[in-house]
Design a protein around this motif. Sequence first.
Motif, PDB file in Angstrom:
ATOM      1  N   SER A  69      -4.672  -0.640  -5.167  1.00 53.44           N
ATOM      2  CA  SER A  69      -4.818   0.059  -3.887  1.00 53.44           C
ATOM      3  C   SER A  69      -6.221  -0.148  -3.306  1.00 53.44           C
ATOM      4  CB  SER A  69      -4.538   1.546  -4.048  1.00 53.44           C
ATOM      5  OG  SER A  69      -3.190   1.756  -4.381  1.00 53.44           O
ATOM      6  N   THR A 112      -2.339   0.770 -10.387  1.00 56.44           N
ATOM      7  CA  THR A 112      -2.061   1.200  -9.011  1.00 56.44           C
ATOM      8  C   THR A 112      -3.341   1.592  -8.285  1.00 56.44           C
ATOM      9  OG1 THR A 112      -1.535   3.465  -9.703  1.00 56.44           O
ATOM     10  CG2 THR A 112       0.309   1.952  -9.489  1.00 56.44           C
ATOM     11  N   SER A 113      -4.246   2.228  -8.986  1.00 54.59           N
ATOM     12  CA  SER A 113      -5.511   2.635  -8.363  1.00 54.59           C
ATOM     13  C   SER A 113      -6.348   1.418  -7.963  1.00 54.59           C
ATOM     14  CB  SER A 113      -6.306   3.517  -9.331  1.00 54.59           C
ATOM     15  OG  SER A 113      -7.580   3.810  -8.813  1.00 54.59           O
ATOM     16  N   ALA A 125       0.842  -1.202   0.000  1.00 54.17           N
ATOM     17  CA  ALA A 125       0.000   0.000   0.000  1.00 54.17           C
ATOM     18  C   ALA A 125       0.878   1.255   0.000  1.00 54.17           C
ATOM     19  CB  ALA A 125      -0.934  -0.007   1.203  1.00 54.17           C
ATOM     20  N   LYS A 126       1.923   1.242   0.791  1.00 56.67           N
ATOM     21  CA  LYS A 126       2.844   2.397   0.826  1.00 56.67           C
ATOM     22  C   LYS A 126       3.549   2.559  -0.513  1.00 56.67           C
ATOM     23  CE  LYS A 126       3.768   2.263   5.756  1.00 56.67           C
ATOM     24  NZ  LYS A 126       4.738   1.900   6.795  1.00 56.67           N
ATOM     25  N   ALA A 186       1.178   3.999  -3.026  1.00 54.11           N
ATOM     26  CA  ALA A 186       0.855   5.401  -2.756  1.00 54.11           C
ATOM     27  C   ALA A 186       1.905   6.326  -3.355  1.00 54.11           C
ATOM     28  CB  ALA A 186       0.736   5.638  -1.254  1.00 54.11           C
ATOM     29  N   GLY A 187       3.138   5.848  -3.454  1.00 57.43           N
ATOM     30  CA  GLY A 187       4.210   6.652  -4.026  1.00 57.43           C
ATOM     31  C   GLY A 187       4.440   6.411  -5.502  1.00 57.43           C
TER      32      GLY A 187
END
Length: 124
Positions: A120, A116-117, A104-105, A108-109
């Motif tokens: 997540s 990625t969306s 998740a981290k 986020a970056g």
Amino acid sequence: ATVRELAARLDTRTPASFMDVYALGFTNNPSAIPKLVELLADSDEYVRLAAISSLGTIGATAEFARLKAIYENKDAIWQDRAMAIKAIGDLGTAEGQGFLQSEAKRLAGASASKDTSWTSQVIG
């Protein structure tokens, strides 16, 4: 007996065979794990996705590395990867939770993309 019956039914495929794969996971019987692992390479997408999901449902904690490898295989279809990350969460282990938090981290970056969306959201 239920695991043996479901596994035997999967030797003859129907359009609804994926339901038998989910049923294997819902047995919560560890004797279903070898059949589920076998089905991870199935050519039928629905059967394969059901097998990935069912490893999490059944709590196949020893299969964490296999699920992680599916998720990390960038050549795999997104559906396989998403189901693997869901199954990792379903295992409920500290190792799995740590992996999800780390991922998740990282996401986020990462630069914004559908991958990625969506990933997540599955982790969330």
